[in-house]
Design an enzyme around this catalytic site. Structure first.
Site, PDB file in Angstrom:
ATOM      1  N   GLY A  95       3.852  -7.689  -6.195  1.00 16.44           N
ATOM      2  CA  GLY A  95       4.001  -7.881  -4.766  1.00 16.44           C
ATOM      3  C   GLY A  95       4.368  -9.274  -4.324  1.00 16.44           C
ATOM      4  N   THR A 152       1.315   1.313  -7.041  1.00 17.68           N
ATOM      5  CA  THR A 152       1.506   1.653  -5.631  1.00 17.68           C
ATOM      6  C   THR A 152       2.021   3.078  -5.514  1.00 17.68           C
ATOM      7  OG1 THR A 152       2.214  -0.654  -5.318  1.00 17.68           O
ATOM      8  CG2 THR A 152       2.591   0.827  -3.482  1.00 17.68           C
ATOM      9  N   THR A 161       7.379  -1.020  -4.773  1.00 17.33           N
ATOM     10  CA  THR A 161       6.316  -0.986  -5.775  1.00 17.33           C
ATOM     11  C   THR A 161       6.633  -1.997  -6.859  1.00 17.33           C
ATOM     12  OG1 THR A 161       5.303   0.323  -7.550  1.00 17.33           O
ATOM     13  CG2 THR A 161       7.492   1.015  -6.826  1.00 17.33           C
ATOM     14  N   GLY A 162       5.690  -2.875  -7.159  1.00 20.08           N
ATOM     15  CA  GLY A 162       5.951  -3.881  -8.181  1.00 20.08           C
ATOM     16  C   GLY A 162       5.041  -5.074  -7.998  1.00 20.08           C
TER      17      GLY A 162
END
Length: 294
Positions: A213, A160, A210-211
């Site tokens: 989701g 992301t 970010t990660g």
């Protein structure tokens, strides 16, 4: 008059065995360009969108041009943004055929009564708005993120970009964009296009996540961070508690956050998170690994 500040990210999931010199140079260039825009009086929302467009177009991150194909070989892009001054938000999910999903999300916010458009409806709207198409996906998309956490065997990989901004009028805004991961199931939507989960901005804080989701959705990560600040926690405490909660559930990733006083936080529990920032004193910084603050 507030002293402008911003922080951006190019995604968690960075791995120490990879070289990130190109990303470091690019993130610094984006921050410097946005510093000039803020110095000229640009709004937080405009700067957040412009920064994300630059990150999308670089092809260096798993967003925009850096998209990864899903299991069907298609490129589905997601984005959202939120204006802290007005509470307005816009988003697109599973958008195909267009270059900058964050621009489409801005159009949804500005030109419709809705918050999110998805799939073929989002593509039809983008076409009606005259947004830039991707005519040749094979030539345009770079498949960024090779060797990072956006590849199998993980079933919940990630990638992301995002930006949080405080402008000279004291307004906060955030924008986030992703192109998903290699091998994702067609139609999969993570936290990025969901206000409260992947993006949030109000009068207290702006947040971009970010990660993995699915975990960020389950804890409403972005809004939870801002609500913690509103309840009296420091930005650092509020953001770290969210990442700790995600980690306790088995997820990984990170977030960037900026409060109305220009304080910056960037906690993560992955190996690294590409990030760069402009502090209120004019200092520009860039980091991939190292301390989990800005």
């Amino acid at each position: 008059m507030a002293k402008p500040a911003l922080i951006l990210h190019g995604g968690a999931g960075a791995r120490r065995e990879r070289n990130y010199d190109a990303e470091v140079v690019n993130m610094r260039e984006v921050v410097e360009a946005m510093k000039a825009r803020l110095d000229a009086g640009a709004s937080a929302l405009d700067v957040a969108v412009e920064a994300v467009v630059m990150l999308e177009d670089s092809g260096l991150y798993v967003a925009g041009r850096g998209a990864s194909p899903n299991l069907a070989g298609e490129f589905e892009l997601d984005a959202s943004l939120m204006d802290g001054a007005t509470g307005k938000a816009g988003a697109v999910a599973a958008l195909q055929g267009f270059r900058n999903p964050v621009v489409a999300a801005r159009a949804v916010m500005d030109r419709t009564p809705h918050v999110m458009l998805a799939g073929s409806g989002a593509a039809r709207f983008a076409a009606e708005q005259g947004l830039t198409r991707v005519e040749d996906p094979a030539a345009w998309f770079t498949g960024a993120g090779k060797g990072e956490d956006n590849h199998p065997p993980s079933m919940l990989s990630h990638g992301t970009v995002g930006c949080c901004v405080l402008d000279s009028q004291g307004r906060l805004a955030a924008a986030t964009s992703t192109a998903g991961v290699f091998g994702k199931v067609p139609g999969r939507v993570g936290d990025t296009p969901i206000p409260a989960a992947g993006t949030w901005a109000d009068e207290h804080a702006a947040v971009s996540c970010t990660g993995q989701g699915e975990y960020f959705i389950r804890v409403a990560a972005a809004a939870r961070t801002a609500f913690g600040v509103a309840a009296g926690q420091s930005l650092s405490e509020a953001s770290q508690s969210v990442i700790d909660r995600i980690g306790a559930l088995g997820g990984d990733g990170g977030l960037i956050a900026l409060d109305r006083n220009g304080n910056i936080a960037a906690p993560y529990n992955s190996q690294g998170m590409k990030r760069a920032w402009l502090a209120t004193d004019g200092r520009v910084g860039v980091e991939v690994f190292g301390p989990q603050g800005a």
